[in-house]
Design a protein around this motif. Structure first.
Motif, short mmCIF file in Angstrom:
data_model
loop_
_atom_site.label_atom_id
_atom_site.label_comp_id
_atom_site.label_asym_id
_atom_site.label_seq_id
_atom_site.Cartn_x
_atom_site.Cartn_y
_atom_site.Cartn_z
N TYR A 96 0.86 -1.18 0.00
CA TYR A 96 0.00 0.00 0.00
C TYR A 96 0.90 1.23 0.00
O TYR A 96 1.22 1.79 1.05
CB TYR A 96 -0.92 -0.02 1.23
CG TYR A 96 -1.87 1.16 1.32
CD1 TYR A 96 -2.77 1.41 0.30
CD2 TYR A 96 -1.86 2.01 2.41
CE1 TYR A 96 -3.65 2.48 0.37
CE2 TYR A 96 -2.73 3.08 2.50
CZ TYR A 96 -3.62 3.31 1.48
OH TYR A 96 -4.48 4.37 1.54
N HIS A 135 -2.59 -2.21 -3.40
CA HIS A 135 -3.74 -1.33 -3.21
C HIS A 135 -3.27 0.11 -3.28
O HIS A 135 -2.49 0.57 -2.46
CB HIS A 135 -4.37 -1.62 -1.83
CG HIS A 135 -5.56 -0.77 -1.54
ND1 HIS A 135 -6.19 -0.74 -0.31
CD2 HIS A 135 -6.26 0.10 -2.31
CE1 HIS A 135 -7.19 0.09 -0.35
NE2 HIS A 135 -7.26 0.63 -1.54
N ASP A 137 -4.99 3.96 -3.62
CA ASP A 137 -6.30 4.61 -3.54
C ASP A 137 -6.23 6.13 -3.63
O ASP A 137 -7.03 6.83 -3.04
CB ASP A 137 -7.02 4.20 -2.25
CG ASP A 137 -6.28 4.67 -1.00
OD1 ASP A 137 -5.19 5.26 -1.14
OD2 ASP A 137 -6.80 4.46 0.11
N THR A 138 -5.30 6.62 -4.39
CA THR A 138 -5.22 8.07 -4.56
C THR A 138 -4.51 8.39 -5.87
O THR A 138 -3.67 7.62 -6.35
CB THR A 138 -4.47 8.71 -3.39
OG1 THR A 138 -4.52 10.13 -3.51
CG2 THR A 138 -3.02 8.30 -3.35
N LYS A 168 -6.05 -3.52 -6.53
CA LYS A 168 -7.14 -2.60 -6.24
C LYS A 168 -6.68 -1.17 -6.51
O LYS A 168 -5.79 -0.66 -5.84
CB LYS A 168 -7.59 -2.75 -4.79
CG LYS A 168 -8.81 -1.94 -4.41
CD LYS A 168 -9.14 -2.10 -2.93
CE LYS A 168 -9.45 -3.54 -2.58
NZ LYS A 168 -9.87 -3.68 -1.16
N ILE A 170 -8.19 2.67 -6.79
CA ILE A 170 -9.35 3.49 -6.49
C ILE A 170 -8.97 4.97 -6.55
O ILE A 170 -8.01 5.39 -5.90
CB ILE A 170 -9.92 3.14 -5.11
CG1 ILE A 170 -10.31 1.66 -5.06
CG2 ILE A 170 -11.11 4.02 -4.77
CD1 ILE A 170 -10.78 1.20 -3.71
N TYR A 171 -9.69 5.74 -7.35
CA TYR A 171 -9.42 7.18 -7.52
C TYR A 171 -7.99 7.44 -7.98
O TYR A 171 -7.39 8.45 -7.63
CB TYR A 171 -9.68 7.94 -6.21
CG TYR A 171 -11.12 7.92 -5.77
CD1 TYR A 171 -12.10 8.60 -6.51
CD2 TYR A 171 -11.51 7.22 -4.65
CE1 TYR A 171 -13.43 8.57 -6.12
CE2 TYR A 171 -12.84 7.19 -4.24
CZ TYR A 171 -13.79 7.87 -4.98
OH TYR A 171 -15.12 7.84 -4.59
N THR A 172 -7.46 6.57 -8.80
CA THR A 172 -6.09 6.77 -9.30
C THR A 172 -6.07 7.59 -10.59
O THR A 172 -5.11 8.29 -10.86
CB THR A 172 -5.42 5.42 -9.56
OG1 THR A 172 -6.27 4.61 -10.38
CG2 THR A 172 -5.15 4.70 -8.25
#
Length: 459
Positions: A96, A135, A137-138, A168, A170-172
């Motif tokens: 992460y 993962h 998420d940004t 995963k 997310i919002y990348t």
């Protein structure tokens, strides 16, 4: 005097030696750094994901980009010691990167580490047999395009060799080039292990979708695919590329769509009709609001024999318009709804939905995330008098006991109906009667009551 002079010289020499030795000694590490390095080295509780370097005790050594030039001397040595410990750790199961490049002062700043430092940290994961999840998420808005693309190229290399089973993003909002870097890594893997691909607001524009399709095609063990976060339309060519990837993904078991305007078009192209995907068993639709959704679901349920579970959440339009026909569903076993009565009762949605459940193979209805008023509840109880396949109904609102009793009665009715079918008998509505079964293994006399069903079940 000579003796005294010699003594002074010796003392000075000894003092100088001690000062030199002291200069060569490594300063004591801060306690937080000591604990982190120790755990990364396998002492104490194992570290399964990158430690959060955004905590106050680490900001002295991992500041925002503007302060990197001030990291020298001892601070630089401590920083290197931490990164080397991460690189040598053999217990990390989750990668992460946000624990490193996201901070209170400098969000989304990939440049908190230099290219060489990222290379050092990520190198360890390339051949990891322990790593299970990546993962992110940004969106990485700081740093040059080259820095960002280099980062995703290194993640692609990790996909190329490692044992990652879940990716995963997310919002990348990645560019097509970044997705190409990821896809090339997965495509080059001789034995890819990827089983789950979660993409939410993951690509910047639809030009990246062809590389997403490439990733799907390169993952022979992929079981779960989730796409979401897009209100914009997708052109027919791109939609065709994505649907073909779904059709040929024979390992796919679960497909999730959330907030996508092109969801119904994709479902019709990839799942409905002949020569479509026949491996997907679970379909989850979340906040998918389209005027075509009802017709789309009806087509799926009557043409796709593989679909066993459907979850519908936060839908605001008609769900399953039957157009005068009932029971035209497939072998659907489980239906999960997350809706409210005030939404369901609009335009007869609830009654349409109940009609679609008559005479099919539905065994599990999950309403635990729904809110039904008394009228909707009565309709539900009526359904159980005509659908004898229902075995389980999940609710979270004070009617569980009544529903359970009704299900038990349903089982008794199922026994009666099995006798009817065995005797090849058909019956219309009746207020009550006595049934004599002759020539049947279950021949005998059995009393059973039949009541006239509400008008919505007259068919």
């Amino acid at each position: 005097m000579e003796g005294a002079g010699a003594s002074i010289v010796n003392q000075a020499a000894e003092l100088a030696k001690r000062e030199m030795d002291s200069a060569d000694e490594e300063p004591e590490l801060p306690s937080a750094i000591q604990d982190l390095v120790r755990r990364l080295g396998g002492q104490g509780e194992p570290v399964t994901r990158l430690h959060n370097l955004n905590r106050p005790q680490f900001l002295e050594f991992f500041p925002k980009r503007a302060s990197l030039s001030t990291i020298t001397g001892w601070q630089s040595q401590v920083r290197l010691r931490v990164l080397e410990s991460i690189a040598s750790c053999n217990t990390l199961e989750i990668l992460y990167p946000g624990d490193i490049f996201v901070s209170f002062f400098s969000r989304r700043d990939i440049s908190r580490l230099t290219d060489s430092e990222w290379e050092l940290v990520l190198r360890r994961f390339r051949h990891s047999t322990v790593l299970r999840e990546i993962h992110v998420d940004t969106q990485l808005t700081s740093g040059s395009d080259a820095e960002v693309e280099s980062f995703w190229l290194q993640l692609g290399r990790i996909l190329n060799y490692s044992s990652v089973i879940e990716l995963k993003l997310i919002y990348t909002r990645l560019t097509a080039r970044c997705f190409l870097n990821l896809a090339s890594g997965l495509r080059g893997h001789s034995d890819p292990k990827l089983q789950s691909l979660i993409l939410y607001c993951a690509w910047k524009d639809s030009s990246a979708v062809k590389h997403v399709a490439d990733m799907i095609n390169s993952a022979p063990l992929l079981e779960t695919l989730s796409l979401g976060g897009y209100y914009n339309d997708m052109d027919d060519e791109t939609l065709g590329i994505l649907s073909q990837a779904l059709i040929h993904s024979s390992s796919l078991k679960e497909f999730i769509l959330e907030i996508v305007d092109w969801g119904t078009a994709l479902l019709l192209k990839a799942l409905a009709g002949h020569d479509r995907n026949r491996s997907i068993e679970r379909l989850r639709l979340l906040r998918v609001d389209s005027d075509r959704l009802g017709d789309c679901l009806r087509e799926l349920l009557i043409s796709n024999p593989s679909l066993k579970e459907v979850e519908l959440r936060f839908l605001q339009n008609r769900i399953l318009p039957m157009k005068g026909k009932t029971g035209e569903t497939s072998v659907l076993k489980k239906l999960e709804l997350s809706v409210r009565s005030k939404d369901l009762l609009k335009k007869g949605v609830w009654k349409d939905l109940l009609c679609s459940m008559q005479g099919n193979h539905l065994t599990h209805l999950d309403l635990s995330h729904s809110e039904l008023d008394e009228e909707a509840f009565k309709d539900l109880m009526g359904l159980m008098r005509v659908n004898l396949a229902l075995r389980e109904i999940d609710v979270s609102w004070g009617k569980a006991v009544q529903i359970q009793e009704a299900l038990q009665q349903n089982q008794k009715r199922a026994v009666y109906m099995s006798v009817f079918r065995e005797a090849n008998l058909t019956f219309g509505d009746a207020n009550g009667g006595r049934l004599f079964l002759c020539g049947s293994p279950r021949a005998g006399k059995m009393r059973c009551k039949f009541s006239v069903l509400p008008s919505i079940y007259s068919n």
